[in-house]
Design a protein around this motif. Structure first.
Motif, short mmCIF file in Angstrom:
data_model
loop_
_atom_site.label_atom_id
_atom_site.label_comp_id
_atom_site.label_asym_id
_atom_site.label_seq_id
_atom_site.Cartn_x
_atom_site.Cartn_y
_atom_site.Cartn_z
N MET A 58 38.33 4.27 -26.79
CA MET A 58 38.62 5.68 -26.57
C MET A 58 37.41 6.58 -26.83
SD MET A 58 41.16 7.25 -25.28
CE MET A 58 42.74 6.64 -24.70
N LEU A 104 45.72 9.41 -26.91
CA LEU A 104 45.41 10.75 -26.43
C LEU A 104 46.53 11.75 -26.70
CD1 LEU A 104 43.54 9.95 -23.13
CD2 LEU A 104 42.80 11.69 -24.76
N GLU A 141 40.21 3.59 -31.99
CA GLU A 141 39.41 4.31 -31.00
C GLU A 141 38.10 3.59 -30.67
OE1 GLU A 141 38.96 8.11 -32.85
OE2 GLU A 141 37.31 7.47 -34.15
N ARG A 191 46.67 4.75 -23.85
CA ARG A 191 46.86 6.15 -23.52
C ARG A 191 47.54 6.92 -24.66
NH1 ARG A 191 46.40 7.49 -17.68
NH2 ARG A 191 45.51 5.64 -16.72
N GLU A 227 37.53 13.13 -22.56
CA GLU A 227 38.71 13.93 -22.91
C GLU A 227 39.15 13.66 -24.35
OE1 GLU A 227 39.16 13.25 -18.40
OE2 GLU A 227 38.31 12.22 -20.14
N TYR A 228 39.05 12.40 -24.77
CA TYR A 228 39.46 12.06 -26.13
C TYR A 228 38.50 12.68 -27.15
CZ TYR A 228 40.73 9.35 -30.25
OH TYR A 228 41.10 8.97 -31.52
N ARG A 267 39.04 16.38 -27.43
CA ARG A 267 40.27 16.68 -28.19
C ARG A 267 40.05 16.43 -29.67
NH1 ARG A 267 44.40 13.37 -29.92
NH2 ARG A 267 46.51 14.28 -30.01
N LYS A 268 39.31 15.36 -29.98
CA LYS A 268 39.06 15.02 -31.38
C LYS A 268 38.22 16.09 -32.07
CE LYS A 268 37.40 11.22 -34.26
NZ LYS A 268 36.72 9.91 -34.28
N ARG A 296 43.32 5.07 -36.97
CA ARG A 296 42.80 5.60 -35.71
C ARG A 296 41.30 5.32 -35.58
NH1 ARG A 296 44.33 9.27 -31.83
NH2 ARG A 296 46.31 9.55 -32.93
#
Length: 314
Positions: A302, A116, A207, A113, A307-308, A311-312, A203
């Motif tokens: 991820m 995020l 991910e 989590r 949602e991820y 956001r990315k 990252r």
């Protein structure tokens, strides 16, 4: 030992002293990469504040290596959140992240989590129960990711004293994880602390990985990263001595069961006949059984979470 592992030990095992701070900072400035430090925390008010304070003093104020420090509280009943915030961390409660998915208990759930609520190109995980903490832990494991373009994940290695004995910590590592890795994934036999909670990764790798929600997260991450990016993209750095709170034998038994479960899934993608562990405690009428569920859940990469990805892209 495999010839490949011996070669890896000579080319991908370093000391924190191998990369001077000015070299790391020059690489950060040149590449423009950002660094997030994440501390998963559950009832760690005695230690979390000191860890955050040391990182802020050494690696935020004195030199701008770390761009954000995030403590993810997984349900503490003490003053963990207050102490961490007072020390200068951003504190987020696990249950506030991706609320459409009810949170599962476990360290891996918190790490998953955390992706995020952080933005760093490099994410550095530090356990919140460390004593006599040194910023070398962060500097050592982040350094190669800034200076070596071919490295994607770096584990810390260290001595783990138990009581008055040097090097006697890491009992689950020696009795469960190391035999599993040597027998089934011998390319990973060179890792000194495969289960250590101090490691950093890009990252772009994290991910793509599934996250076992419990104690199997470190072993699962190593095995999955090996298959995804190869041995030469993995490294380790000697950061000295790790002092922390030790757990009792029964807790270590439950940890071992979860790690075995994680390994078993990766060996066969099958199912345990009985995903539980029975232990015994002496009661008034003799030994009484206590049965615990073994962590069986894993979170998807991820990149599978809308949602991820939204956001990315923002």
């Amino acid at each position: 030992m495999l010839e490949e592992v011996e070669r890896w030990l000579s080319t991908r095992s370093w000391s924190v002293t191998d990369r001077p701070l000015h070299q790391i900072m020059a690489a950060k400035q040149r590449t423009g990469q950002t660094v997030s430090v994440v501390l998963p925390a559950l009832n760690e008010e005695e230690t979390v504040g000191d860890i955050v304070s040391v990182i802020r003093h050494d690696l935020v104020r004195q030199v701008p290596l770390v761009d954000e420090i995030v403590v993810v509280d997984s349900g503490s009943t003490d003053r963990t959140s207050e102490v961490a915030a007072a020390a200068g961390a951003t504190v987020v409660h696990r249950d506030e992240i991706l609320p459409r998915l009810p949170a599962l208990p476990g360290k891996g759930e918190v790490l998953w989590r955390s992706l995020l609520v952080t933005r760093g190109d490099i994410v550095c995980f530090i356990d919140a129960d460390l004593k006599e903490f040194s910023s070398d832990f962060v500097l050592g494991i982040v350094g190669p990711l800034l200076t070596e373009p071919g490295v994607d994940l770096v584990k810390g290695m260290y001595d783990r004293p138990l009581g008055g004995a040097a090097g006697q910590g890491g009992r689950v590592t020696e009795l469960m994880a190391r035999p599993l890795l040597n027998m089934h994934w011998p390319q990973l036999a060179g890792f000194v602390q495969p289960l250590g909670g101090e490691y950093a990764a890009r990252r772009s790798l994290l991910e793509q990985l599934p996250f076992p929600v419990g104690y199997g997260v470190e072993l699962g991450m190593l095995v999955d990263a090996l298959h995804l990016v190869g041995l030469d993209a993995l490294a380790q750095v000697d950061v000295g001595v790790r002092k922390h709170r030790h757990q009792d034998g029964q807790a270590l038994g439950r940890m071992s069961a979860a790690i075995y479960r994680t390994a078993q899934l990766r060996l066969a993608r099958g199912h345990l006949i009985r995903p539980s562990l029975t232990q015994f405690e002496r009661g008034t009428d003799g030994f009484e059984p206590r049965t615990y569920s073994v962590d069986t859940e894993e979170r998807p990469p991820m990149t599978d979470i809308p949602e991820y990805m939204k956001r990315k892209a923002a």
